[in-house]
Design an enzyme around this catalytic site. Structure first.
Site, PDB file in Angstrom:
ATOM      1  N   GLU A 443       0.912  -1.225  -0.111  1.00  0.00           N
ATOM      2  CA  GLU A 443      -0.056   0.061  -0.033  1.00  0.00           C
ATOM      3  C   GLU A 443       0.967   1.247  -0.086  1.00  0.00           C
ATOM      4  OE1 GLU A 443      -2.788  -0.988  -0.978  1.00  0.00           O
ATOM      5  OE2 GLU A 443      -2.951  -2.865  -0.058  1.00  0.00           O
ATOM      6  N   GLY A 444       1.862   1.286  -0.759  1.00  0.00           N
ATOM      7  CA  GLY A 444       2.965   2.425  -0.688  1.00  0.00           C
ATOM      8  C   GLY A 444       3.950   2.138   0.144  1.00  0.00           C
TER       9      GLY A 444
END
Length: 596
Positions: A443-444
């Site tokens: 998610e980054g």
């Protein structure tokens, strides 16, 4: 034997004594009648589900993992997962904070946050399945057509169907501008989508009747880079005339990844070979639409690490009370035994208190942030909604990165308490460390979160969002400046606030001359900002504990001791971090790549 007890007392403290959520929520028309008793009852019931149903599947699910059948391209989840999910949907948990218009219960986001912490303490790998579905719900609710909402949202909310997000491809991770998946428009308004996606959590499984994939792809006329990305809804089974799963769509799982952790969750390689899909939102605006789901996921990942921090701490404390090793340096504490319990040793207490402080600080932080989500979407005053939105934007990357960094530290320290027994699978501690490690990546990555915070959320608007948060910190400092009992908290908090302000201005000036300066400083900068948030919350919690310690309730004594430990042992990290952030880019950039 591993154990998990939902931390109900601390959850109630955060919600009712620290944040006064009942009063805050009653200002919102949808929650005008809510009361603390209802909130506590719902949280208690969810805690029972987590401890009694999900937690017993955590270790076994990790050992068994998911099973992939190459012949059918089907994935079977670990024993008990599917049955637990049926109990989950029968109890109505998927619909808790969803829109009543589409079958949701309409309860506050704050309660959903509390629920997610406990779910992740009990079983992170299992929780990722319904967690991703909620992100798909949020994205469709914000950007779907009326027809898409009416058809898909009730099924997602009820938990009958589940969702995923299909972003990453083999040649690109965070840099989605490089993605190659193609979407060809059809005469009937649908699209034929082809491409390969990897690292798709819950991409294929046996827990729901259908899976709704949200897929990023490019239209034939798409410009290069992120400006040419569109978002598509691609169901595993195409709905028939009655709205039931019909023919199998041309999206399939090519393999599941063999991973370091989260073995109970199927991380899939997904192949799209002319799969039928429908566009969500406007052409070439898919990344903006997907950001809704990605922001949900960033907050969710922070809660994953908070959950692991709590359960690792609980098990480390239980072990430290029972395990006897050596005598206390200050004299025997259990003379009737051959040695003292290791909880008497100072460094064991340091490790336990580190995990405890990161759990309690993270719980206060995520609950505060989730309350902003309620205010942003439901408060009748536009100014309040705007401030809540700014705070949510500012704090989301900190939730993701700071909590997952802390979760890695806390689970590692909790394992260390066990010594060699922590390294052995049967005690469960090594699983928490393995599971926690992915949370810093997906998610980054936490570096991406740090760049987002410093470059986009702070420097891009001249620090306006940071000033809004800073005003709350300064107001608390001013309110308590004359309280001698609060001096040990107020002075370091004020000092850190001043230092962060100066550091922000300095980095802004340096980044104008050389953008690499922002990249070099971003990671330590985010941790300094995270510590400012925790210091503010711990000071507020300490004030309550000081006021109520005379009640005789040992809870407040423990809360005050944890706050003092945080200020004495964890907050000083900021001195090193500030020096790192100021050290500049040269020491990172000057060495030529070929010399590495």
């Amino acid at each position: 034997m591993a154990q998990y007890t939902p931390p109900l007392r601390d959850l109630q403290f955060v919600m009712h004594e620290l944040l006064n959520v009942e009063a805050e929520l009653r200002k919102l028309p949808p929650h005008a009648d809510i009361d603390a008793e209802t909130i506590d009852q719902v949280v208690e019931e969810m805690g029972k589900f987590c401890s009694r149903v999900l937690f017993p599947l955590n270790h076994s699910g990790d050992r068994e993992g998911c099973h992939y059948d190459p012949a059918t391209q089907a994935v079977t989840t670990p024993k008990g997962y599917k049955e637990a999910y049926q109990q989950y949907i029968e109890a109505g948990w998927p619909s808790l904070a969803c829109d009543p218009e589409f079958g949701g219960q309409g309860l506050p986001h704050v309660m959903s946050s509390v629920m997610l912490e406990m779910l992740n303490s009990a079983n992170q790998a299992w929780t990722m399945y319904p967690g991703l579905s909620h992100g798909a719900y949020a994205c469709l609710r914000a950007h779907g057509t009326p027809e898409q909402k009416a058809f898909y949202l009730p099924r997602l909310i009820a938990g009958e169907w589940m969702g995923t997000m299909c972003l990453t491809e083999p040649h690109c991770g965070t840099d989605l501008g490089l993605l190659r998946s193609k979407a060809e428009p059809q005469a009937d308004g649908s699209y034929r989508i082809s491409g390969a996606k990897i690292f798709i959590s819950a991409g294929e499984h046996d827990m729901a009747a259908n899976i709704v994939h949200l897929v990023l792809a490019r239209l034939p006329d798409a410009p290069a880079g992120t400006r040419g990305i569109s978002l598509f809804l691609v169901p595993k089974f195409l709905p028939d005339a009655n709205g039931n799963p019909g023919a199998r769509n041309a999206i399939s799982c090519g393999a599941i990844e063999e991973k370091m952790g989260i073995h109970g969750n199927a991380t899939c390689q997904m192949n799209l070979d002319g799969a039928t899909g429908w566009i969500i939102g406007e052409p070439h605006k898919g990344l903006n639409a997907m950001f809704v789901m990605m922001n949900e996921a960033r907050l969710g990942v922070g809660l994953q690490s908070l959950g692991l921090t709590e359960v690792a701490y609980q098990n480390a404390v239980a072990y430290a009370r029972e395990r006897i090793q050596m005598r206390s340096l200050s004299g025997a504490k259990a003379p009737e035994q051959a040695a003292d319990p290791i909880i008497v040793h100072p460094d064991v207490r340091r490790m336990l208190l580190t995990a405890r402080a990161y759990a309690e600080g993270g719980r206060a932080f995520t609950t505060f942030v989730s309350l902003q989500a309620d205010l942003e979407t439901k408060h009748p005053d536009a100014a309040v909604r705007e401030e809540a939105a700014d705070l949510l934007a500012l704090l989301t990357p900190i939730v993701k990165a700071f909590l997952t960094d802390n979760g890695w530290v806390a689970t590692s320290e909790a394992l260390q308490v066990f010594g060699g027994h922590g390294y052995i699978a049967e005690n469960g501690m090594e699983q928490y460390v393995r599971d926690a490690r992915i949370n810093m990546i997906y998610e980054g990555t936490n570096t991406i979160q740090s760049l987002d915070l410093l470059a986009r959320k702070i420097l891009m608007d001249g620090g306006a969002k940071l000033q809004k948060f800073g005003a709350r910190v300064q107001a608390f400092i001013a309110e308590n400046a004359g309280d001698e009992s609060m001096k040990e908290f107020i002075e370091p908090l004020a000092e850190l606030g001043d230092k962060l302000t100066k550091l922000t201005m300095e980095l802004g000036m340096k980044a104008m001359q050389n953008p690499d300066e922002a990249g070099a400083a971003a990671v330590p900068y985010l941790r300094v900002a995270g510590h400012l948030v925790y210091a503010w919350l711990f000071a507020r919690m300490a004030k309550i504990a000081l006021e109520k310690q005379g009640s005789g309730d040992a809870f407040y004594k423990a809360k005050l001791a944890t706050a003092r430990f945080y200020y004495a042992r964890l907050l000083p990290e900021t001195a090193m971090l500030i020096r790192q952030a100021r050290s500049g880019a040269a020491c990172l950039i000057d060495l030529e790549a070929e010399l590495f």
